[in-house]
Design a protein around this motif. Structure first.
Motif, PDB file in Angstrom:
ATOM      1  N   GLU A   1       0.833  -1.100  -0.064  1.00  0.00           N
ATOM      2  CA  GLU A   1      -0.121  -0.077  -0.111  1.00  0.00           C
ATOM      3  C   GLU A   1       0.874   1.301   0.179  1.00  0.00           C
ATOM      4  OE1 GLU A   1      -3.102  -0.151  -0.834  1.00  0.00           O
ATOM      5  OE2 GLU A   1      -3.345  -2.465  -0.383  1.00  0.00           O
ATOM      6  N   ALA A   2       2.011   1.314   0.508  1.00  0.00           N
ATOM      7  CA  ALA A   2       2.989   2.447   0.547  1.00  0.00           C
ATOM      8  C   ALA A   2       3.431   2.921  -0.791  1.00  0.00           C
ATOM      9  CB  ALA A   2       4.125   2.357   1.637  1.00  0.00           C
ATOM     10  N   LEU A   3       3.796   1.548  -1.574  1.00  0.00           N
ATOM     11  CA  LEU A   3       4.384   1.879  -2.806  1.00  0.00           C
ATOM     12  C   LEU A   3       3.316   2.178  -3.953  1.00  0.00           C
ATOM     13  CD1 LEU A   3       7.045  -0.971  -3.495  1.00  0.00           C
ATOM     14  CD2 LEU A   3       7.108   1.080  -2.649  1.00  0.00           C
ATOM     15  N   ALA A   4       1.986   1.632  -3.510  1.00  0.00           N
ATOM     16  CA  ALA A   4       0.851   2.129  -4.420  1.00  0.00           C
ATOM     17  C   ALA A   4       0.398   3.375  -4.268  1.00  0.00           C
ATOM     18  CB  ALA A   4      -0.476   1.369  -3.920  1.00  0.00           C
ATOM     19  N   ALA A   5       0.782   4.065  -3.026  1.00  0.00           N
ATOM     20  CA  ALA A   5       0.505   5.630  -2.669  1.00  0.00           C
ATOM     21  C   ALA A   5       1.441   6.422  -3.167  1.00  0.00           C
ATOM     22  CB  ALA A   5       0.533   5.736  -1.111  1.00  0.00           C
ATOM     23  N   GLY A   6       2.780   5.753  -3.789  1.00  0.00           N
ATOM     24  CA  GLY A   6       3.745   6.423  -4.341  1.00  0.00           C
ATOM     25  C   GLY A   6       5.053   6.879  -3.621  1.00  0.00           C
ATOM     26  N   ALA A   7       5.169   6.098  -2.521  1.00  0.00           N
ATOM     27  CA  ALA A   7       6.445   6.259  -1.644  1.00  0.00           C
ATOM     28  C   ALA A   7       7.497   5.872  -2.336  1.00  0.00           C
ATOM     29  CB  ALA A   7       6.245   5.450  -0.340  1.00  0.00           C
ATOM     30  N   ASP A   8       8.556   6.552  -2.274  1.00  0.00           N
ATOM     31  CA  ASP A   8      10.152   6.316  -2.528  1.00  0.00           C
ATOM     32  C   ASP A   8      10.653   5.593  -1.431  1.00  0.00           C
ATOM     33  OD1 ASP A   8       9.900   7.383  -5.230  1.00  0.00           O
ATOM     34  OD2 ASP A   8       9.679   9.199  -4.066  1.00  0.00           O
ATOM     35  N   ILE A   9      10.457   5.958  -0.157  1.00  0.00           N
ATOM     36  CA  ILE A   9      11.172   5.543   1.078  1.00  0.00           C
ATOM     37  C   ILE A   9      10.017   5.255   2.233  1.00  0.00           C
ATOM     38  CG2 ILE A   9      12.558   6.227   2.928  1.00  0.00           C
ATOM     39  CD1 ILE A   9      13.940   8.320   1.057  1.00  0.00           C
ATOM     40  N   VAL A  10      10.181   3.872   2.602  1.00  0.00           N
ATOM     41  CA  VAL A  10       9.043   3.409   3.696  1.00  0.00           C
ATOM     42  C   VAL A  10       9.623   3.185   4.761  1.00  0.00           C
ATOM     43  CG1 VAL A  10       7.432   1.670   4.017  1.00  0.00           C
ATOM     44  CG2 VAL A  10       7.782   2.468   1.494  1.00  0.00           C
ATOM     45  N   VAL A  11       9.198   3.843   5.998  1.00  0.00           N
ATOM     46  CA  VAL A  11       9.867   3.490   7.180  1.00  0.00           C
ATOM     47  C   VAL A  11       8.950   2.748   7.883  1.00  0.00           C
ATOM     48  CG1 VAL A  11      10.693   4.674   9.219  1.00  0.00           C
ATOM     49  CG2 VAL A  11      11.014   5.713   7.130  1.00  0.00           C
ATOM     50  N   MET A  12       9.007   1.778   8.608  1.00  0.00           N
ATOM     51  CA  MET A  12       8.246   0.887   9.429  1.00  0.00           C
ATOM     52  C   MET A  12       8.381   1.264  10.888  1.00  0.00           C
ATOM     53  SD  MET A  12       7.721  -3.262  10.150  1.00  0.00           S
ATOM     54  CE  MET A  12       9.014  -3.633  10.715  1.00  0.00           C
ATOM     55  N   VAL A  13       7.146   1.886  11.451  1.00  0.00           N
ATOM     56  CA  VAL A  13       7.273   2.225  12.949  1.00  0.00           C
ATOM     57  C   VAL A  13       5.997   1.296  13.772  1.00  0.00           C
ATOM     58  CG1 VAL A  13       6.632   4.032  14.564  1.00  0.00           C
ATOM     59  CG2 VAL A  13       7.892   4.636  12.263  1.00  0.00           C
ATOM     60  N   HIS A  14       6.557   0.655  14.420  1.00  0.00           N
ATOM     61  CA  HIS A  14       5.520  -0.087  15.230  1.00  0.00           C
ATOM     62  C   HIS A  14       4.588   0.901  16.149  1.00  0.00           C
ATOM     63  CE1 HIS A  14       7.890  -3.998  15.411  1.00  0.00           C
ATOM     64  NE2 HIS A  14       7.508  -3.753  14.383  1.00  0.00           N
ATOM     65  N   PRO A  15       3.138   0.756  16.018  1.00  0.00           N
ATOM     66  CA  PRO A  15       2.482   1.642  16.856  1.00  0.00           C
ATOM     67  C   PRO A  15       2.194   1.371  18.517  1.00  0.00           C
ATOM     68  CG  PRO A  15       1.098  -0.012  15.646  1.00  0.00           C
ATOM     69  CD  PRO A  15       2.518  -0.161  15.225  1.00  0.00           C
ATOM     70  N   ASP A  16       3.406   0.548  18.900  1.00  0.00           N
ATOM     71  CA  ASP A  16       2.999   0.288  20.238  1.00  0.00           C
ATOM     72  C   ASP A  16       3.994   1.161  21.007  1.00  0.00           C
ATOM     73  OD1 ASP A  16       5.673  -0.616  19.508  1.00  0.00           O
ATOM     74  OD2 ASP A  16       5.288  -2.592  20.412  1.00  0.00           O
ATOM     75  N   TYR A  17       4.466   2.196  20.233  1.00  0.00           N
ATOM     76  CA  TYR A  17       5.237   3.086  20.989  1.00  0.00           C
ATOM     77  C   TYR A  17       6.632   2.835  21.775  1.00  0.00           C
ATOM     78  CZ  TYR A  17       5.420   8.153  22.730  1.00  0.00           C
ATOM     79  OH  TYR A  17       6.204   9.363  22.982  1.00  0.00           O
ATOM     80  N   GLN A  18       7.022   1.703  21.202  1.00  0.00           N
ATOM     81  CA  GLN A  18       8.449   0.993  21.768  1.00  0.00           C
ATOM     82  C   GLN A  18       9.508   1.973  21.219  1.00  0.00           C
ATOM     83  OE1 GLN A  18      10.218  -3.058  21.445  1.00  0.00           O
ATOM     84  NE2 GLN A  18       8.457  -3.251  23.059  1.00  0.00           N
ATOM     85  N   TYR A  19       9.481   2.164  20.061  1.00  0.00           N
ATOM     86  CA  TYR A  19      10.687   2.806  19.392  1.00  0.00           C
ATOM     87  C   TYR A  19      10.138   4.336  19.192  1.00  0.00           C
ATOM     88  CZ  TYR A  19      12.037  -1.928  17.950  1.00  0.00           C
ATOM     89  OH  TYR A  19      12.369  -3.218  18.212  1.00  0.00           O
ATOM     90  N   THR A  20      10.949   5.185  19.390  1.00  0.00           N
ATOM     91  CA  THR A  20      10.679   6.790  19.196  1.00  0.00           C
ATOM     92  C   THR A  20      10.311   6.972  17.691  1.00  0.00           C
ATOM     93  OG1 THR A  20      11.225   8.977  19.330  1.00  0.00           O
ATOM     94  CG2 THR A  20      12.926   7.507  19.451  1.00  0.00           C
ATOM     95  N   PRO A  21       9.414   7.573  17.344  1.00  0.00           N
ATOM     96  CA  PRO A  21       9.071   7.951  15.721  1.00  0.00           C
ATOM     97  C   PRO A  21       9.820   9.196  15.429  1.00  0.00           C
ATOM     98  CG  PRO A  21       6.842   7.676  17.091  1.00  0.00           C
ATOM     99  CD  PRO A  21       7.952   7.707  18.021  1.00  0.00           C
ATOM    100  N   LEU A  22      10.676   9.961  16.411  1.00  0.00           N
ATOM    101  CA  LEU A  22      11.357  11.095  16.176  1.00  0.00           C
ATOM    102  C   LEU A  22      12.614  10.725  15.251  1.00  0.00           C
ATOM    103  CD1 LEU A  22      11.250  12.744  19.700  1.00  0.00           C
ATOM    104  CD2 LEU A  22      10.116  13.264  17.694  1.00  0.00           C
TER     105      LEU A  22
END
Length: 273
Positions: A75-96
């Protein structure tokens, strides 16, 4: 955007309603697409995601973490992304750190970037269970020895990929379970993509997702098997489909536009038939 590259953040979600808003609020402004794929959650994950303005895709049943990622990348590539970053939504890793990770790809320094919990020594301080830390270090040493890579860890779920990587890895050959992450990284090594790392603080708390001991053991054996297969493939002593060019060709069909009415199973059946 960064250096003319469109950035997508994908969030493979399962029962993440309690931590999703905190994760999304810290995403940087450079992100062009914010995509959440829900793997048949039993909580309010989808409702919260829609209120936050995310692009939401729902599985009609619980397929597993690996399959969730496949949908995320498609779905990310279908949207037109050139770079895709996976961020777990459990807030264990900082999105910053999304900007830093995406920049390393946008400026053609690396093809893949990992957020490492080991660099900087913050894993145990962040609450990682001791048995997981020890297993991480032992498995990583084993993997570096057999693959010839020099990574600080192979087991972080915080990852960024260029479009080229996602278009060419034979991801449909990988497991639907947690070992998908490790198979994907082994494929990156086998196909000689440039892999970079940066230090990433982590935090373990009650609402953060974490696999239990028995599933951790299963994952560990899966990692050992994947690493041995990678070594045998590189030595020409065996051939596995998840390292094959035939598997790579399937991805081009998987990413091709299809009717919005297609279910996840229908899309995969079309490609694999």
């Amino acid at each position: 955007m960064l250096n003319g590259k469109r950035i997508a953040v994908v969030m493979p979600a399962y029962n993440a309603a309690k931590t999703l808003e905190g994760t999304v609020r810290e995403l940087p402004e450079i992100v062009d697409f914010k995509i959440l794929v829900d793997d048949f959650s039993s909580d309010e994950t989808v409702g919260v995601a829609k209120k936050l303005g995310l692009q939401v895709f729902q599985h009609g049943q619980n397929y597993g973490y690996g399959r969730n990622q496949q949908t995320c990348y498609r779905e990310a590539l279908a949207a037109g992304a050139d770079i895709v970053v996976m961020v777990h939504p459990d807030y264990q890793y900082t999105p910053l750190l999304v900007t830093a990770m995406a920049s390393m790809i946008a400026y053609d320094v690396y093809d893949v970037v990992l957020g490492s919990r080991i660099i900087g020594g913050g894993a145990l301080k962040g609450g990682m269970p001791v048995y997981k830390y020890v297993a991480n270090r032992l498995l990583t040493a084993f993997q570096n020895l057999l693959t010839g890579a020099k990574l600080s860890e192979y087991h972080s779920g915080y990852r960024a990929f260029s479009k080229d990587v996602l278009m060419n890895l034979p991801l449909l050959e990988n497991s639907d379970d947690f070992v998908f992450d490790n198979q994907m990284l082994a494929q990156c090594i086998y196909f000689s993509y440039r892999i970079g790392e940066l230090s990433c603080p982590t935090k373990y708390f009650d609402e953060a997702s974490s696999i239990n001991f028995s599933r951790s053991v299963k994952y560990g054996f899966g990692v050992l098997g994947t690493t041995i297969k990678c070594r045998l493939q590189k030595m020409g002593l065996a051939h596995y489909r998840f390292f094959s060019t035939a598997g790579r060709k399937l991805m081009l069909d998987y990413y091709a536009p299809t009717s919005a009415s297609n279910t996840e199973d229908e899309k995969r059946a079309r490609v694999l038939s």
